[in-house]
Design a protein around this motif. Structure first.
Motif, PDB file in Angstrom:
ATOM      1  N   GLU A  33       0.862  -1.178   0.000  1.00  0.00           N
ATOM      2  CA  GLU A  33       0.000   0.000   0.000  1.00  0.00           C
ATOM      3  C   GLU A  33       0.897   1.227   0.000  1.00  0.00           C
ATOM      4  O   GLU A  33       1.796   1.340   0.832  1.00  0.00           O
ATOM      5  N   MET A  35       0.963   5.684  -0.801  1.00  0.00           N
ATOM      6  CA  MET A  35       0.165   6.894  -0.962  1.00  0.00           C
ATOM      7  C   MET A  35       1.014   7.959  -1.624  1.00  0.00           C
ATOM      8  O   MET A  35       2.225   8.033  -1.395  1.00  0.00           O
ATOM      9  N   GLN A  44      -3.590  13.163  -1.459  1.00  0.00           N
ATOM     10  CA  GLN A  44      -2.882  11.884  -1.378  1.00  0.00           C
ATOM     11  C   GLN A  44      -3.755  10.725  -1.845  1.00  0.00           C
ATOM     12  O   GLN A  44      -4.699  10.326  -1.163  1.00  0.00           O
ATOM     13  N   ASP A  45      -3.423  10.209  -3.015  1.00  0.00           N
ATOM     14  CA  ASP A  45      -4.123   9.061  -3.575  1.00  0.00           C
ATOM     15  C   ASP A  45      -3.533   7.778  -2.987  1.00  0.00           C
ATOM     16  O   ASP A  45      -2.491   7.799  -2.339  1.00  0.00           O
ATOM     17  N   LYS A  46      -4.206   6.661  -3.221  1.00  0.00           N
ATOM     18  CA  LYS A  46      -3.781   5.398  -2.615  1.00  0.00           C
ATOM     19  C   LYS A  46      -3.734   4.288  -3.654  1.00  0.00           C
ATOM     20  O   LYS A  46      -4.639   4.160  -4.476  1.00  0.00           O
TER      21      LYS A  46
END
Length: 196
Positions: A33, A35, A44-46
């Motif tokens: 994972e 960010m 902030q995308d993931k």
């Protein structure tokens, strides 16, 4: 009336049971994972990589979520076809679990299969993740590593070879590659094969 109600419940139960039976995906193990800002909006995308450990092949699913101004994540991309499963045909295929990076607003997927290391760089543009660069590093098993870079924006392929333990690099003259359009993450599967 009772019979009609009973028949309704039986059919409803059978329908629910058959739907549960058909759902054979269990991507419950979160492997990676990261960010970062992929669409250059300051949010902030993931990116999440999950594995289905119930399936004997252990496939991987890549999901990309873009953070919206209302602070909710929107699923922008999801695929089980980006990476090879860990155990195709029930045997270990040689692939390491891929790594994911976000650098300078670009998504970088790092894959390693035996003596080959591959970096795929994508930019988010016009609602798609476009492949803009491929870097492939191959060790010949003896004393030489060769790095091949495909700059898809410039339409160039460069190759640099180096002996292990040496500072000296042998660089071949860049060659042009023909592209009609940039490949995207949506149709991603060993794209460098079409340039060689």
């Amino acid at each position: 009336m009772k019979n009609t109600l009973l028949i309704f419940f039986v059919f409803t139960s059978l329908n629910i049971y058959s739907q549960q039976k058909n759902n054979t995906e269990h991507f419950t193990v979160r492997v990676r994972e990261v960010m970062g800002d992929l669409n250059r909006d300051g949010l902030q995308d993931k990116v999440i990589l999950t594995m289905d450990t119930v399936n004997a092949q252990q496939p991987l699913k890549l999901q990309i979520f873009l953070l919206q101004p209302n602070r909710k994540l929107r699923l922008e991309f999801s695929s089980k076809d980006v990476f090879n499963p860990q155990y195709p045909n029930g045997k270990y295929g040689g692939d390491q679990v891929p790594s994911i990076l976000i650098e300078n607003g670009n998504l970088i997927l790092y894959c390693e299969v035996k003596d080959i290391k591959e970096y795929y760089t994508f930019r988010y543009q016009n609602g798609k993740f476009e492949l803009i660069q491929i870097s492939k590093i191959v060790w010949d098993g003896k004393d030489t590593t060769t790095e091949t870079k495909f700059d898809l924006v410039k339409g160039e392929k460069t190759e640099v070879s180096q002996l292990l333990g040496s500072e000296k690099k042998k660089k071949k003259k860049p060659t042009k590659i023909a592209l009609k359009a940039l490949p995207t993450l949506q149709n991603f599967r060993s794209p460098e094969n079409q340039f060689e």
